[in-house]
Design an enzyme around this catalytic site. Structure first.
Site, PDB file in Angstrom:
ATOM      1  N   PRO A 128       0.910  -1.236   0.013  1.00 28.17           N
ATOM      2  CA  PRO A 128       0.096   0.036   0.089  1.00 28.17           C
ATOM      3  C   PRO A 128       0.926   1.333  -0.001  1.00 28.17           C
ATOM      4  O   PRO A 128       0.508   2.276  -0.555  1.00 28.17           O
ATOM      5  CB  PRO A 128      -0.764  -0.160   1.314  1.00 28.17           C
ATOM      6  CG  PRO A 128      -0.880  -1.592   1.679  1.00 28.17           C
ATOM      7  CD  PRO A 128       0.312  -2.121   1.080  1.00 28.17           C
ATOM      8  N   GLY A 131       4.727   1.619  -4.078  1.00 30.76           N
ATOM      9  CA  GLY A 131       4.369   1.390  -5.316  1.00 30.76           C
ATOM     10  C   GLY A 131       5.286   1.415  -6.364  1.00 30.76           C
ATOM     11  O   GLY A 131       6.504   0.789  -6.426  1.00 30.76           O
ATOM     12  N   SER A 132       5.465   2.678  -6.928  1.00 28.39           N
ATOM     13  CA  SER A 132       6.588   2.981  -7.832  1.00 28.39           C
ATOM     14  C   SER A 132       7.984   3.051  -7.060  1.00 28.39           C
ATOM     15  O   SER A 132       8.938   2.482  -7.511  1.00 28.39           O
ATOM     16  CB  SER A 132       6.439   4.215  -8.428  1.00 28.39           C
ATOM     17  OG  SER A 132       5.195   4.282  -9.093  1.00 28.39           O
ATOM     18  N   ILE A 157      -1.666  -8.347  -5.826  1.00 29.32           N
ATOM     19  CA  ILE A 157      -0.895  -9.400  -6.468  1.00 29.32           C
ATOM     20  C   ILE A 157      -1.607 -10.514  -7.252  1.00 29.32           C
ATOM     21  O   ILE A 157      -2.873 -11.033  -6.763  1.00 29.32           O
ATOM     22  CB  ILE A 157      -0.064  -9.925  -5.187  1.00 29.32           C
ATOM     23  CG1 ILE A 157       0.439  -8.891  -4.158  1.00 29.32           C
ATOM     24  CG2 ILE A 157       0.891 -11.202  -5.564  1.00 29.32           C
ATOM     25  CD1 ILE A 157       1.273  -8.075  -4.927  1.00 29.32           C
ATOM     26  N   GLN A 334     -13.877   3.595 -31.548  1.00 27.53           N
ATOM     27  CA  GLN A 334     -14.622   4.784 -32.331  1.00 27.53           C
ATOM     28  C   GLN A 334     -14.956   4.551 -33.719  1.00 27.53           C
ATOM     29  O   GLN A 334     -16.007   4.608 -33.906  1.00 27.53           O
ATOM     30  CB  GLN A 334     -13.313   5.879 -32.424  1.00 27.53           C
ATOM     31  CG  GLN A 334     -14.071   7.185 -33.112  1.00 27.53           C
ATOM     32  CD  GLN A 334     -14.945   7.914 -32.276  1.00 27.53           C
ATOM     33  OE1 GLN A 334     -14.755   7.577 -30.815  1.00 27.53           O
ATOM     34  NE2 GLN A 334     -15.665   8.933 -32.579  1.00 27.53           N
ATOM     35  N   GLY A 337     -18.210   2.527 -33.355  1.00 24.92           N
ATOM     36  CA  GLY A 337     -19.418   3.414 -33.030  1.00 24.92           C
ATOM     37  C   GLY A 337     -19.979   2.928 -31.709  1.00 24.92           C
ATOM     38  O   GLY A 337     -19.411   2.531 -30.694  1.00 24.92           O
ATOM     39  N   GLU A 361       3.713  -3.362 -13.388  1.00 27.17           N
ATOM     40  CA  GLU A 361       5.313  -3.446 -13.898  1.00 27.17           C
ATOM     41  C   GLU A 361       6.077  -2.112 -13.980  1.00 27.17           C
ATOM     42  O   GLU A 361       6.841  -1.998 -14.934  1.00 27.17           O
ATOM     43  CB  GLU A 361       5.459  -4.773 -14.531  1.00 27.17           C
ATOM     44  CG  GLU A 361       4.977  -5.876 -14.082  1.00 27.17           C
ATOM     45  CD  GLU A 361       5.648  -6.926 -14.782  1.00 27.17           C
ATOM     46  OE1 GLU A 361       6.787  -7.039 -15.178  1.00 27.17           O
ATOM     47  OE2 GLU A 361       5.089  -8.086 -14.903  1.00 27.17           O
ATOM     48  N   THR A 363       4.946   2.134 -14.050  1.00 28.58           N
ATOM     49  CA  THR A 363       3.912   3.284 -14.619  1.00 28.58           C
ATOM     50  C   THR A 363       4.789   3.733 -15.839  1.00 28.58           C
ATOM     51  O   THR A 363       6.070   3.602 -16.059  1.00 28.58           O
ATOM     52  CB  THR A 363       3.617   4.355 -13.735  1.00 28.58           C
ATOM     53  OG1 THR A 363       4.806   4.894 -13.465  1.00 28.58           O
ATOM     54  CG2 THR A 363       2.694   3.747 -12.621  1.00 28.58           C
ATOM     55  N   GLU A 365       5.606   6.938 -16.333  1.00 31.58           N
ATOM     56  CA  GLU A 365       6.555   7.706 -15.753  1.00 31.58           C
ATOM     57  C   GLU A 365       7.779   6.890 -15.194  1.00 31.58           C
ATOM     58  O   GLU A 365       8.826   7.398 -15.506  1.00 31.58           O
ATOM     59  CB  GLU A 365       5.821   8.633 -14.410  1.00 31.58           C
ATOM     60  CG  GLU A 365       4.570   9.370 -14.908  1.00 31.58           C
ATOM     61  CD  GLU A 365       3.349   8.781 -15.278  1.00 31.58           C
ATOM     62  OE1 GLU A 365       3.029   7.595 -14.736  1.00 31.58           O
ATOM     63  OE2 GLU A 365       2.800   9.391 -16.161  1.00 31.58           O
TER      64      GLU A 365
HETATM   65  C1  LIG Z   1      -4.320  -5.342 -12.096  1.00 31.34           C
HETATM   66  C2  LIG Z   1      -2.795  -5.239 -11.238  1.00 31.34           C
HETATM   67  C3  LIG Z   1      -2.081  -6.094 -11.218  1.00 31.34           C
HETATM   68  C4  LIG Z   1      -0.734  -6.083 -10.436  1.00 31.34           C
HETATM   69  N1  LIG Z   1      -0.082  -7.109 -10.227  1.00 31.34           N
HETATM   70  C5  LIG Z   1       1.082  -7.033  -9.290  1.00 31.34           C
HETATM   71  C6  LIG Z   1       1.697  -8.061  -9.007  1.00 31.34           C
HETATM   72  O1  LIG Z   1       1.522  -9.361  -9.224  1.00 31.34           O
HETATM   73  N2  LIG Z   1       2.905  -8.081  -8.102  1.00 31.34           N
HETATM   74  C7  LIG Z   1       3.141  -6.674  -7.639  1.00 31.34           C
HETATM   75  O2  LIG Z   1       4.110  -6.607  -6.947  1.00 31.34           O
HETATM   76  N3  LIG Z   1       2.525  -5.706  -7.897  1.00 31.34           N
HETATM   77  C8  LIG Z   1       1.457  -6.011  -8.901  1.00 31.34           C
HETATM   78  N4  LIG Z   1       0.674  -4.632  -9.162  1.00 31.34           N
HETATM   79  C9  LIG Z   1       1.200  -3.385  -8.816  1.00 31.34           C
HETATM   80  C10 LIG Z   1       1.621  -2.268  -9.737  1.00 31.34           C
HETATM   81  O3  LIG Z   1       2.957  -2.747 -10.175  1.00 31.34           O
HETATM   82  C11 LIG Z   1       1.630  -0.974  -9.243  1.00 31.34           C
HETATM   83  O4  LIG Z   1       0.326  -0.513  -9.285  1.00 31.34           O
HETATM   84  C12 LIG Z   1       2.668   0.063  -9.899  1.00 31.34           C
HETATM   85  O5  LIG Z   1       3.895  -0.273  -9.800  1.00 31.34           O
HETATM   86  C13 LIG Z   1       2.244   1.580  -9.615  1.00 31.34           C
HETATM   87  O6  LIG Z   1       2.253   1.577  -8.032  1.00 31.34           O
HETATM   88  P1  LIG Z   1       1.073   2.190  -7.057  1.00 31.34           P
HETATM   89  O7  LIG Z   1      -0.007   1.700  -7.726  1.00 31.34           O
HETATM   90  O8  LIG Z   1       1.302   2.356  -5.695  1.00 31.34           O
HETATM   91  O9  LIG Z   1       1.195   3.687  -7.764  1.00 31.34           O
HETATM   92  P2  LIG Z   1       2.074   5.104  -7.287  1.00 31.34           P
HETATM   93  O10 LIG Z   1       3.622   4.604  -7.321  1.00 31.34           O
HETATM   94  O11 LIG Z   1       1.458   5.548  -6.311  1.00 31.34           O
HETATM   95  O12 LIG Z   1       1.910   6.236  -8.535  1.00 31.34           O
HETATM   96  C14 LIG Z   1       0.827   6.993  -8.677  1.00 31.34           C
HETATM   97  C15 LIG Z   1       1.167   7.861  -9.795  1.00 31.34           C
HETATM   98  O13 LIG Z   1       2.515   8.822  -9.451  1.00 31.34           O
HETATM   99  C16 LIG Z   1       3.362   8.594 -10.448  1.00 31.34           C
HETATM  100  N5  LIG Z   1       4.583   8.458  -9.727  1.00 31.34           N
HETATM  101  C17 LIG Z   1       5.046   7.902  -8.823  1.00 31.34           C
HETATM  102  N6  LIG Z   1       6.522   8.006  -8.646  1.00 31.34           N
HETATM  103  C18 LIG Z   1       6.809   9.166  -9.362  1.00 31.34           C
HETATM  104  C19 LIG Z   1       8.046   9.764  -9.924  1.00 31.34           C
HETATM  105  N7  LIG Z   1       9.110   9.797  -8.956  1.00 31.34           N
HETATM  106  N8  LIG Z   1       8.101  10.935 -10.631  1.00 31.34           N
HETATM  107  C20 LIG Z   1       6.876  10.975 -11.614  1.00 31.34           C
HETATM  108  N9  LIG Z   1       5.732  10.353 -11.352  1.00 31.34           N
HETATM  109  C21 LIG Z   1       5.720   9.413 -10.133  1.00 31.34           C
HETATM  110  C22 LIG Z   1       3.011   7.042 -10.924  1.00 31.34           C
HETATM  111  O14 LIG Z   1       3.578   6.867 -12.518  1.00 31.34           O
HETATM  112  C23 LIG Z   1       1.605   7.192 -11.037  1.00 31.34           C
HETATM  113  O15 LIG Z   1       1.115   8.053 -12.010  1.00 31.34           O
HETATM  114  C24 LIG Z   1      -0.562  -4.654 -10.114  1.00 31.34           C
HETATM  115  C25 LIG Z   1      -1.239  -4.016 -10.428  1.00 31.34           C
HETATM  116  C26 LIG Z   1      -2.608  -3.979 -11.020  1.00 31.34           C
HETATM  117  C27 LIG Z   1      -3.294  -2.751 -10.950  1.00 31.34           C
END
Ligand SMILES: Cc1cc2nc3c(=O)[nH]c(=O)nc-3n(C[C@H](O)[C@H](O)[C@H](O)COP(=O)(O)OP(=O)(O)OC[C@H]3O[C@@H](n4cnc5c(N)ncnc54)[C@H](O)[C@@H]3O)c2cc1C
Length: 377
Positions: A128, A131-132, A157, A334, A337, A361, A363, A365
């Site tokens: 939680p 992420g990134s 996951i 599109q 339609g 895997e 974003t 960014e």
């Molecule tokens: C359907 C699904 C399946 C998934 N499966 C797995 C899995 O099997 N195992 C696993 O470990 N994870 C999994 N994920 C997680 C996925 O890898 C993360 O959602 C992703 O890495 C982004 O993390 P976050 O959602 O916390 O977004 P955040 O990191 O909170 O990002 C929010 C926004 O801020 C931007 N941002 C963050 N940091 C920066 C920066 N330094 N500069 C510019 N912009 C930034 C991001 O690009 C994004 O637009 C899954 C996600 C989904 C939706």
């Protein structure tokens, strides 16, 4: 230079395409609608040897190269992303860490079941609060009396909670500034898996929240060296990006194919809409971008197969095909339609399935950050 695929690669493409069209296409809408995990299809994919394509034969895999794997994922995604991500996450994220970093004993224990598709594996990196910034993991593992005692949580996951799921490899903090990877078998006391998360797309794939409360696994479940977890997950993500890039390519190809067929069939103003130059130009633009995307994806896979550095190309391919699939699926809908907005038209599912390709895997960014780093910035 040789742009021709080998006969084996062409055969694999035909085999997967035929299977996807015959077996997956007729049920994809229903699986999506019912949020139902495709157990039967996974069993058949296992029989075809597609659940462990790049895993060596000695561990029960297909012994194929990365390009074969990319082509298979592309062809599956052309028809259905939920099935494709099930295979891709299982292979690149679930099985690969054990192949790359496991001891011989760990490989013998886990890989035959995983590579054959009898069982599935997951990779738990995202949390939680991490992420990134995946290195900000807060899940902790403490070595006590020969066991790692894990406390923490993971989110989003893939493949962790199916009836076939065998284990999840998680990143955990094992000391100050130290991240390690641990294999946690399903069924370990203290390892709890949420109900499936409700999603906009990939609805037939399995996505869960995981929680670990004093969850104890044997000391030997450490994957690779203690403290090597950060480097390991970066390597896993580099490879995983090729499979998500293949998904972007396959989704774009699928959307284009649907739009092309529809444009030839749908008549307005007394003729098929494909006769209107405005529609032709859209299809031409899509075809150009898909060709460019395919070259990027295959080159990244080829570099990996040559055991040359491929991380920059994998990030480029993932970024480009993520964004290209967005443009293509938008134009393809599109062209459909109002019909494209209806559930019974596959394009509406592809449209919903596309967005996560720009998130999972890494974003868009994050891909730009990775590429910039490779550019020396
Ligand atoms: C359907 C699904 C399946 C998934 N499966 C797995 C899995 O099997 N195992 C696993 O470990 N994870 C999994 N994920 C997680 C996925 O890898 C993360 O959602 C992703 O890495 C982004 O993390 P976050 O959602 O916390 O977004 P955040 O990191 O909170 O990002 C929010 C926004 O801020 C931007 N941002 C963050 N940091 C920066 C920066 N330094 N500069 C510019 N912009 C930034 C991001 O690009 C994004 O637009 C899954 C996600 C989904 C939706």
């Amino acid at each position: 230079m040789d742009f021709d695929l080998s006969d084996e690669h062409e055969l694999l493409r035909r085999t997967v395409r035929e299977f996807a069209e015959r077996r997956i296409a007729p049920v994809a809408e229903e699986l999506d609608h019912e949020h139902r995990f495709p157990y039967d299809i996974v069993a058949e994919l296992a029989e075809l040897g597609l659940m462990g394509i790049p895993i060596p034969e000695e561990y029960g895999g297909g012994g194929g190269d990365t390009l074969s794997y990319a082509i298979a994922i592309e062809e599956l995604t052309r028809i259905d992303s939920s099935v494709a991500i099930t295979v891709a996450a299982h292979t690149s994220l679930g099985t690969m860490p054990i192949l790359l970093f496991g001891t011989e004993e760990q490989k013998r224990e886990w890989l035959p079941d995983l590579a054959s598709g009898r069982r599935l594996a997951a990779f738990g990196l995202t949390e939680p609060g991490a992420g990134s910034d995946a290195g900000a993991t807060r899940t902790r593992a403490e070595l006590t009396d020969g066991q790692w005692v894990v406390n923490g949580s993971k989110i989003f996951i893939t493949n962790a909670g199916t009836d076939l799921s065998a284990c999840v490899t998680i990143t955990a903090r094992t000391g100050e500034g130290e991240i390690s990877n641990l294999i946690v078998p399903n069924g370990t006391p203290g390892y709890e898996i949420s109900a499936p998360m409700r999603k906009m797309g990939w609805r037939a794939s399995d996505t869960r929240e995981l929680s670990f409360r004093d969850c104890a696994v044997p000391e030997d479940n450490l994957l690779g060296e203690r403290g090597a977890g950060f480097r390991q997950f970066l390597e896993i993500l580099d490879g995983g990006r090729i499979s998500i890039a293949s998904m972007g390519l396959g989704l774009a190809q699928g959307a284009y194919d649907l739009a092309l067929a529809y444009a030839k069939e749908r008549e307005q103003f007394g003729q098929p809409i494909a006769r209107f130059q405005a529609i032709q130009f859209q299809l031409a633009d899509m075809a150009v971008e898909i060709e460019a995307g395919r070259n990027l994806v295959y080159k990244a896979a080829w570099l990996k197969d040559q055991e040359r550095p491929f991380a920059q190309e994998a990030a480029m391919a993932k970024l480009y095909t993520g964004e290209l699939s967005q443009r293509v699926v938008d134009r393809a809908l599109q062209i459909h339609g109002g019909y494209g907005y209806m559930d019974e038209y596959a394009i509406s599912r592809l449209y919903r399935d596309q967005k996560v390709l720009e998130i999972g895997e890494g974003t868009n960014e994050v891909q730009r950050m990775v590429i910039a780093r490779h550019l020396g910035l």
